[in-house]
Scaffold this motif. Structure first.
Motif, PDB file in Angstrom:
ATOM      1  N   SER A 112       0.803  -1.225   0.000  1.00 11.24           N
ATOM      2  CA  SER A 112       0.000   0.000   0.000  1.00 11.24           C
ATOM      3  C   SER A 112       0.836   1.276   0.000  1.00 11.24           C
ATOM      4  O   SER A 112       0.305   2.357  -0.266  1.00 11.24           O
ATOM      5  CB  SER A 112      -0.945   0.022   1.205  1.00 11.24           C
TER       6      SER A 112
ATOM      7  N   TYR B  46       2.150   5.857  -6.728  1.00 15.82           N
ATOM      8  CA  TYR B  46       2.519   4.694  -7.549  1.00 15.82           C
ATOM      9  C   TYR B  46       2.232   4.951  -9.025  1.00 15.82           C
ATOM     10  O   TYR B  46       1.161   5.446  -9.390  1.00 15.82           O
ATOM     11  CB  TYR B  46       1.738   3.473  -7.065  1.00 15.82           C
TER      12      TYR B  46
ATOM     13  N   ASP C  56      -1.254   4.989 -11.072  1.00 16.55           N
ATOM     14  CA  ASP C  56      -2.396   5.220 -10.190  1.00 16.55           C
ATOM     15  C   ASP C  56      -2.914   6.644 -10.334  1.00 16.55           C
ATOM     16  O   ASP C  56      -2.134   7.587 -10.505  1.00 16.55           O
ATOM     17  CB  ASP C  56      -2.013   4.994  -8.729  1.00 16.55           C
TER      18      ASP C  56
ATOM     19  N   SER D 189      -6.852   9.438  -6.724  1.00 19.57           N
ATOM     20  CA  SER D 189      -7.874   8.712  -5.971  1.00 19.57           C
ATOM     21  C   SER D 189      -8.833   8.066  -6.950  1.00 19.57           C
ATOM     22  O   SER D 189      -9.070   8.584  -8.041  1.00 19.57           O
ATOM     23  CB  SER D 189      -8.645   9.642  -5.035  1.00 19.57           C
ATOM     24  N   ASN D 190      -9.375   6.921  -6.546  1.00 21.03           N
ATOM     25  CA  ASN D 190     -10.320   6.209  -7.407  1.00 21.03           C
ATOM     26  C   ASN D 190     -11.737   6.758  -7.287  1.00 21.03           C
ATOM     27  O   ASN D 190     -12.601   6.403  -8.093  1.00 21.03           O
ATOM     28  CB  ASN D 190     -10.334   4.720  -7.062  1.00 21.03           C
TER      29      ASN D 190
ATOM     30  N   HIS E 279       0.324   3.896  -2.859  1.00 16.37           N
ATOM     31  CA  HIS E 279      -0.226   3.025  -3.902  1.00 16.37           C
ATOM     32  C   HIS E 279      -1.747   3.126  -3.800  1.00 16.37           C
ATOM     33  O   HIS E 279      -2.417   2.257  -3.239  1.00 16.37           O
ATOM     34  CB  HIS E 279       0.251   1.583  -3.704  1.00 16.37           C
ATOM     35  N   ARG E 280      -2.283   4.171  -4.379  1.00 13.49           N
ATOM     36  CA  ARG E 280      -3.671   4.566  -4.130  1.00 13.49           C
ATOM     37  C   ARG E 280      -4.694   3.510  -4.526  1.00 13.49           C
ATOM     38  O   ARG E 280      -5.749   3.396  -3.892  1.00 13.49           O
ATOM     39  CB  ARG E 280      -3.959   5.883  -4.866  1.00 13.49           C
ATOM     40  N   SER E 281      -4.420   2.745  -5.557  1.00 13.07           N
ATOM     41  CA  SER E 281      -5.423   1.791  -6.048  1.00 13.07           C
ATOM     42  C   SER E 281      -5.592   0.574  -5.142  1.00 13.07           C
ATOM     43  O   SER E 281      -6.593  -0.148  -5.264  1.00 13.07           O
ATOM     44  CB  SER E 281      -5.060   1.330  -7.464  1.00 13.07           C
TER      45      SER E 281
END
Length: 236
Positions: free
Chosen positions: A55, A157, A160, A163-164, A182-184
């Motif tokens: 993460s 990352y 990425d 934000s999703n 590692h946002r995803s």
């Protein structure tokens, strides 16, 4: 006679055993003192944490051991961009694991020796501090904004998005908005937007600041907020 010679002197058999016993007692006492000293240092000054997940890639890789300063914030404020270790119980982790006490003890021992990660202690990056309004994915700008100013995040990352999903929060006093690099794949403040507390972590839960990668040796380097290249030029 077996215990002493005719002159009353201890036999050679006994004079040889006593120094050996004294030597082992000294070794055991020295080991006990070393363990106590190490426990005190790790409880109050520095600790070592094992990274079990991806993460925080690319900064931290699974299997890394990091040095954490427990006193970093005794006389300093937590700042945006800091990489912190915190107790996630009641926020990112349940208050009770439900595991047998024996298994919990084994995990604790493994974590103490840097052989296992903790399921209640996490490492994330500070994105928002008290008074900040942190938003993402609004007005067509994919970047995170802090107090209305978009910020570049070169540590995220590769590939990425910042934000999703969209969010817009104001950080209250005594709280932090934390995110993984590692946002995803990171479970962080965004994961608890609908929960009590809204994903905001109490500053009292912060164990300390991650300061250096200790292991593997070839990855050994300081974890410096400024050296990561982020320009935190927003004003609260």
């Amino acid at each position: 006679m077996t215990a002493a010679s005719a002159s009353g002197e201890p036999s050679a058999k006994h004079t040889k055993r006593r120094p050996r016993f004294v030597g082992w007692r000294f070794v055991l006492c020295a080991l006990a003192a070393a363990v106590v000293l190490a426990a005190l240092v790790r409880a109050f000054l520095f600790d070592v944490f094992y990274i079990p997940s991806d993460s925080m890639q690319p900064l931290l890789e699974p299997g890394d051991r990091i040095l954490v300063s427990r006193t970093a914030y005794d006389s300093a404020e937590i700042e945006r961009g800091d990489v912190v270790v915190f107790d996630g119980r009641g926020s990112l982790a349940p208050l009770h694991s439900g595991r047998p006490a024996v298994l919990d003890a084994a995990v604790t021992v493994g974590r103490w020796f840097g052989l296992a990660g903790s399921d209640t202690v996490y490492v994330k990056r500070v994105i928002g501090v008290a008074g900040d309004r942190v938003s993402c994915c609004t007005d067509g700008d994919p970047r995170i904004t802090i107090n209305g100013t978009p910020v570049d995040e070169p540590y995220v990352y590769s590939g990425d998005a910042p934000s999703n999903h969209a969010f817009d929060v104001v950080v209250p006093e005594g709280r932090l908005w934390l995110m993984g690099d590692h946002r995803s794949v990171s479970a962080d403040s965004r994961s608890l937007l609908g929960a009590p507390g809204g994903g905001l972590i109490s500053t009292e839960r912060v164990v300390g600041e991650a300061q250096r990668i200790l292991w593997p040796l070839e990855r050994g380097t300081n974890i410096d907020r400024l050296s990561l290249g982020a320009e935190w030029n927003t004003e609260k």
